[in-house]
Scaffold this active site. Structure first.
Site, PDB file in Angstrom:
ATOM      1  CG  LEU A 272      -2.099  -0.983   1.160  1.00 24.18           C
ATOM      2  CD1 LEU A 272      -2.758  -1.099   2.522  1.00 24.18           C
ATOM      3  CD2 LEU A 272      -3.116  -0.551   0.113  1.00 24.18           C
TER       4      LEU A 272
ATOM      5  CG  ASP B 115      13.941   1.282  11.782  1.00 24.20           C
ATOM      6  OD1 ASP B 115      12.757   1.122  12.146  1.00 24.20           O
ATOM      7  OD2 ASP B 115      14.840   0.474  12.074  1.00 24.20           O
TER       8      ASP B 115
ATOM      9  CG  ASN C 249       1.912   2.214   4.373  1.00 27.61           C
ATOM     10  OD1 ASN C 249       0.833   1.629   4.279  1.00 27.61           O
ATOM     11  ND2 ASN C 249       3.048   1.653   3.975  1.00 27.61           N
TER      12      ASN C 249
ATOM     13  CE1 TYR D 193      -1.843  -4.727  11.296  1.00 30.14           C
ATOM     14  CE2 TYR D 193      -4.157  -5.332  11.316  1.00 30.14           C
ATOM     15  CZ  TYR D 193      -3.100  -4.652  10.737  1.00 30.14           C
ATOM     16  OH  TYR D 193      -3.309  -3.893   9.609  1.00 30.14           O
TER      17      TYR D 193
ATOM     18  CE  LYS E 226      -2.519  -1.105  11.476  1.00 30.22           C
ATOM     19  NZ  LYS E 226      -1.703  -0.011  10.894  1.00 30.22           N
TER      20      LYS E 226
ATOM     21  CB  THR F 256      -0.211  -6.163   1.324  1.00 33.30           C
ATOM     22  OG1 THR F 256      -0.594  -6.361   2.695  1.00 33.30           O
ATOM     23  CG2 THR F 256      -1.118  -5.118   0.686  1.00 33.30           C
TER      24      THR F 256
END
Length: 231
Positions: free
Chosen positions: A13, A53, A80, A156, A160, A189
């Site tokens: 992305l 980084d 991103n 994860y 988010k 992805t």
């Protein structure tokens, strides 16, 4: 000239977002943690390479200083870069698993924002796009009809959800900027082993739309392919 930084721009992305913004006429810095990957992506995209980084404070500081020396300001920042942390059962998640994901997906955004906010403040219409996920939406995860309700990934999903709250806090603190979180949708992805049903072109669409917002656009919002979405 619109100066834009996209983190994690060497693939997926981030790469497609950078490609689209170059096509829109932006001067895009394709940021990646590996210099060879940043350089290759920049050459392919017609962008500029930026070694960054998000887990390394000094790397982020140097990247911001480089953009400051070259332009004095930054117009668009697309956060991103991210990792998924694997798909462990909830009870198998360890503190180390959690720390690794949060350091990239959440603390990494704070590092980057801390370094680049002074540059964004010098823009006539600064924009921040935080790439989130429907997996961080409480409403979606509680909706049994949605695919998000069937995913178990503590690091994860928690990361988010945290990105969404970060977005709200920064939007309130910096009303002169447009700061939003974007759910690109289930995109195929490397992050998900190419299991998503959308192409990267489809997934990048709402990210690019958010990056192109003007001063009258929404801020502190959760955006997806359909526009402003409930949290």
């Amino acid at each position: 000239m619109t100066v834009t930084v996209v983190t994690g721009a060497n693939k997926g992305l981030g790469y497609e977002t950078a490609r689209r913004l170059v096509a829109e006429g932006h001067t895009v810095y394709a940021a990646a943690r590996d210099p060879d990957r940043a350089g290759r992506a920049a050459r392919e995209l017609g962008a500029r390479p930026l070694l960054l980084d998000v887990t390394d404070e000094e790397s982020v500081r140097r990247a911001a200083a480089h953009v400051a020396d070259a332009h004095g300001a930054l117009d668009v920042l697309v956060n991103n870069a991210g990792v998924n942390g694997g798909m462990k059962a909830v009870g198998d998640c360890t503190a180390a698993d959690m720390t690794a994901v949060l350091d990239t997906n959440v603390v990494g955004i704070v590092r980057v924002l801390h370094a680049f906010l002074p540059l964004l403040g010098r823009s006539a219409a600064g924009v921040v796009v935080n790439v989130g996920s429907g997996l961080g939406s409480f409403g979606r995860v509680h909706d049994a009809a949605r695919a998000e309700s069937r995913v178990s990934s503590v690091p994860y999903t928690a990361s988010k959800a945290a990105v969404s709250m970060l977005t709200v806090q920064y939007a309130r603190a910096y009303p002169g900027l447009r700061v939003n979180v974007v759910d690109p949708g289930p995109t195929a992805t490397d992050l998900n082993g190419h299991q998503g049903v959308q192409t990267v072109e489809e997934g990048a669409e709402p990210i690019v739309r958010a990056a192109l917002l003007g001063p009258d656009g929404p801020t502190g919002a959760f955006l997806d392919g359909d526009g402003v979405s409930p949290w």
